[in-house]
Scaffold this motif. Structure first.
Motif, PDB file in Angstrom:
ATOM      1  N   MET A 192      -6.248  15.728 -19.861  1.00  0.00           N
ATOM      2  CA  MET A 192      -5.333  16.688 -19.241  1.00  0.00           C
ATOM      3  C   MET A 192      -6.080  17.922 -18.737  1.00  0.00           C
ATOM      4  SD  MET A 192      -2.364  15.548 -18.731  1.00  0.00           S
ATOM      5  CE  MET A 192      -1.509  17.048 -18.235  1.00  0.00           C
ATOM      6  N   ASP A 193      -7.217  18.245 -19.340  1.00  0.00           N
ATOM      7  CA  ASP A 193      -8.044  19.335 -18.803  1.00  0.00           C
ATOM      8  C   ASP A 193      -8.516  18.955 -17.391  1.00  0.00           C
ATOM      9  OD1 ASP A 193      -9.494  21.724 -18.707  1.00  0.00           O
ATOM     10  OD2 ASP A 193     -11.270  20.837 -19.640  1.00  0.00           O
ATOM     11  N   ALA A 194      -9.012  17.719 -17.255  1.00  0.00           N
ATOM     12  CA  ALA A 194      -9.496  17.259 -15.944  1.00  0.00           C
ATOM     13  C   ALA A 194      -8.368  17.274 -14.913  1.00  0.00           C
ATOM     14  CB  ALA A 194     -10.086  15.850 -16.076  1.00  0.00           C
ATOM     15  N   THR A 196      -5.669  19.065 -14.980  1.00  0.00           N
ATOM     16  CA  THR A 196      -5.316  20.458 -14.684  1.00  0.00           C
ATOM     17  C   THR A 196      -6.310  21.083 -13.707  1.00  0.00           C
ATOM     18  OG1 THR A 196      -4.358  20.648 -16.895  1.00  0.00           O
ATOM     19  CG2 THR A 196      -4.778  22.707 -15.723  1.00  0.00           C
ATOM     20  N   HIS A 197      -7.593  20.747 -13.852  1.00  0.00           N
ATOM     21  CA  HIS A 197      -8.584  21.266 -12.889  1.00  0.00           C
ATOM     22  C   HIS A 197      -8.217  20.835 -11.469  1.00  0.00           C
ATOM     23  CE1 HIS A 197     -11.769  21.402 -16.316  1.00  0.00           C
ATOM     24  NE2 HIS A 197     -10.983  22.459 -16.317  1.00  0.00           N
ATOM     25  N   CYS A 198      -7.894  19.534 -11.309  1.00  0.00           N
ATOM     26  CA  CYS A 198      -7.555  19.032  -9.969  1.00  0.00           C
ATOM     27  C   CYS A 198      -6.335  19.778  -9.425  1.00  0.00           C
ATOM     28  CB  CYS A 198      -7.263  17.529 -10.025  1.00  0.00           C
ATOM     29  SG  CYS A 198      -8.691  16.518 -10.476  1.00  0.00           S
ATOM     30  N   VAL A 260      -2.999  28.754 -15.574  1.00  0.00           N
ATOM     31  CA  VAL A 260      -3.142  27.885 -16.754  1.00  0.00           C
ATOM     32  C   VAL A 260      -4.453  28.223 -17.457  1.00  0.00           C
ATOM     33  CG1 VAL A 260      -3.433  25.523 -17.575  1.00  0.00           C
ATOM     34  CG2 VAL A 260      -1.830  25.985 -15.709  1.00  0.00           C
ATOM     35  N   HIS A 261      -5.530  28.280 -16.691  1.00  0.00           N
ATOM     36  CA  HIS A 261      -6.831  28.552 -17.311  1.00  0.00           C
ATOM     37  C   HIS A 261      -6.948  29.986 -17.807  1.00  0.00           C
ATOM     38  CE1 HIS A 261      -8.142  24.553 -16.332  1.00  0.00           C
ATOM     39  NE2 HIS A 261      -9.221  24.775 -17.069  1.00  0.00           N
ATOM     40  N   ALA A 262      -6.325  30.926 -17.110  1.00  0.00           N
ATOM     41  CA  ALA A 262      -6.384  32.314 -17.579  1.00  0.00           C
ATOM     42  C   ALA A 262      -5.767  32.418 -18.980  1.00  0.00           C
ATOM     43  CB  ALA A 262      -5.650  33.232 -16.597  1.00  0.00           C
ATOM     44  N   HIS A 276      -7.680  23.650 -28.940  1.00  0.00           N
ATOM     45  CA  HIS A 276      -8.455  22.879 -27.965  1.00  0.00           C
ATOM     46  C   HIS A 276      -8.061  23.279 -26.544  1.00  0.00           C
ATOM     47  CE1 HIS A 276      -9.867  19.464 -25.578  1.00  0.00           C
ATOM     48  NE2 HIS A 276     -10.801  19.360 -26.502  1.00  0.00           N
ATOM     49  N   HIS A 277      -9.077  23.535 -25.720  1.00  0.00           N
ATOM     50  CA  HIS A 277      -8.875  23.991 -24.342  1.00  0.00           C
ATOM     51  C   HIS A 277      -7.977  23.029 -23.535  1.00  0.00           C
ATOM     52  CE1 HIS A 277      -9.870  25.560 -20.384  1.00  0.00           C
ATOM     53  NE2 HIS A 277     -10.305  24.374 -20.028  1.00  0.00           N
ATOM     54  N   GLY A 278      -8.238  21.748 -23.650  1.00  0.00           N
ATOM     55  CA  GLY A 278      -7.469  20.772 -22.872  1.00  0.00           C
ATOM     56  C   GLY A 278      -6.015  20.699 -23.317  1.00  0.00           C
ATOM     57  N   LEU A 280      -4.324  23.109 -24.729  1.00  0.00           N
ATOM     58  CA  LEU A 280      -3.690  24.342 -24.239  1.00  0.00           C
ATOM     59  C   LEU A 280      -3.285  24.185 -22.772  1.00  0.00           C
ATOM     60  CD1 LEU A 280      -6.019  27.042 -25.811  1.00  0.00           C
ATOM     61  CD2 LEU A 280      -3.542  26.867 -26.164  1.00  0.00           C
ATOM     62  N   ASN A 281      -4.196  23.676 -21.956  1.00  0.00           N
ATOM     63  CA  ASN A 281      -3.880  23.499 -20.529  1.00  0.00           C
ATOM     64  C   ASN A 281      -2.670  22.596 -20.345  1.00  0.00           C
ATOM     65  OD1 ASN A 281      -6.045  25.051 -19.791  1.00  0.00           O
ATOM     66  ND2 ASN A 281      -7.404  23.328 -19.443  1.00  0.00           N
ATOM     67  N   ALA A 282      -2.666  21.505 -21.104  1.00  0.00           N
ATOM     68  CA  ALA A 282      -1.583  20.530 -20.953  1.00  0.00           C
ATOM     69  C   ALA A 282      -0.227  21.170 -21.234  1.00  0.00           C
ATOM     70  CB  ALA A 282      -1.816  19.346 -21.894  1.00  0.00           C
TER      71      ALA A 282
HETATM   72 ZN   LIG Z   1     -10.589  23.533 -18.086  1.00  0.00          ZN
END
Ligand SMILES: [Zn+2]
Length: 375
Positions: A192-194, A196-198, A260-262, A276-278, A280-282
């Motif tokens: 989900m991190d990947a 979210t980046h896209c 999201v990343h902020a 976990h960063h991913g 959190l993004n999800a």
């Molecule tokens: Zn990220």
């Protein structure tokens, strides 16, 4: 005027680890410093890489990378890099190991303190040289192997994103085989991190249509492959697609990221929770998609197409459904974030590098609404 920059050389496929010796040679590394963590080492992944090297090549192994890399860990690693006379970094692991490796490469070439290179303080100008670095990801999420950035928790408690073209690894070696042992929960969170980046990179207002194309392709691959990779970690095609999604996500976030990343960086600093960063993004992504919706009409259609959604489908709901399907928490509250954390999260989110490229300008009220909507 747009400035389009393409990044580094990537060796990508099953068996790519065989390219490590030639990549080291090309980068001029004869005494590599291996930046990794205990989990990656005990999973046999360091051995999978070092097994390809000449038997007499001296290597210095550092497996002390924390889950969220700290300045203290960077300094410890730098000591070892220096005392072992290393001339380059071989980072093997997830985002943490690659980010720690990038910080060591920077400090060994340009000297400390690390804080002076904060891009928000104009620190990029102070970079003199950076030791060569080869990055080998063992997760499919961060894309740090091809990215200009790294994130470190500083000794004063700030979580700083450093970004410069100097930090792009000399080569990325992407071998999906190295991700086969990733447990379901980590496959889901990093995946989900990947994704979210896209999504966030595509939505930034920065003008870079080639990067937009890369983002949409990465999203298409990741969105379809992630549930399969979570369900069956041995599925060769799903693992390949997730690793490509991860690489493409980072190639596209040369455009920047968003709210999201902020917020995710702000929440990642809460030491007590060690989130976990991913993940959190999800859990933040649905509320940010709702917040940005009023300024992203056409772009949401293109995201929906890449995800294979029906034209009437709601992006935020689709992401929430994906989170549930792959077993991620339903919100920040589930992860231990509380009401009392909100003011601190808002304050740090506002100051994060990623806040500046969110498509809809986020004020304090905006960030607070997103965080409350994600609890
Ligand atoms: Zn990220």
């Amino acid at each position: 005027m747009a400035t389009l920059t393409y990044l580094t050389t990537t060796h990508f496929d099953y068996g790519a680890v065989q390219k490590v010796p030639s990549a080291l040679r090309r980068a001029g590394i004869s005494r590599p410093f291996i930046a990794t963590d205990v989990g990656v080492r005990t999973a046999g992944l360091v051995q999978a890489v070092t097994g390809t090297l000449d038997k007499d090549m001296p290597v210095s192994l550092f497996d002390g990378t924390p889950g969220n890399p700290t300045e203290a860990a960077v300094l410890k690693a730098l000591d070892q890099f220096t005392s072992d006379g290393c001339d380059g970094v071989l980072a093997i692991g997830g985002g943490s190991s690659m980010d720690l490796g990038k910080a060591v490469a920077l400090l060994s070439g340009s000297g400390g303190p690390l804080a002076q290179y904060d891009p928000l303080q104009g620190g990029g100008k102070l970079i003199k040289s950076v030791a060569p670095l080869i990055a080998i990801p063992t997760t499919a999420g961060t894309g740090s192997e091809v990215s200009v950035g790294f994130v470190i928790i500083m000794s004063d408690g700030r979580k700083v994103t450093f970004a410069s073209p100097h930090f792009v690894p000399r080569a990325a070696i992407c071998d999906p085989e190295l991700t086969f042992g990733l447990p379901k929960a980590l496959t889901a969170a990093t995946g989900m991190d990947a994704i979210t980046h896209c999504i966030e990179a595509f939505l930034t207002p920065t003008i870079n249509p080639p990067a937009d194309g890369v983002a949409l392709d990465g999203l298409w691959r990741g969105w379809h492959a992630l549930p399969i990779a979570v369900e069956n970690g041995q599925d060769r095609d799903a693992r390949w697609q997730m690793m490509m999604c991860s690489t493409e996500g980072a190639l596209s976030f040369i455009k920047g990221l968003g709210a999201v990343h902020a917020i995710s960086h702000a929440a990642g600093r809460i030491e007590r929770l060690n989130l976990h960063h991913g993940t959190l993004n999800a859990v933040l992504l649905p509320a940010v998609l709702r917040f940005n919706a009023s300024v992203c009409g056409e772009k949401y259609k293109r995201l929906g197409q890449a995800m294979g959604l029906s034209p009437k489908a709601d992006l935020a709901e689709a992401v929430s459904a994906m989170n549930a399907e792959i077993g991620l928490p339903s919100g920040l509250g589930d992860m231990g974030v509380e009401e009392e954390n909100i003011p601190e999260l808002v304050a740090y989110s506002m100051k994060d590098l990623s806040a500046a490229t969110n498509p809809r300008g986020a004020t304090e009220d905006g960030f607070e609404a997103i965080i409350r909507g994600s609890l």
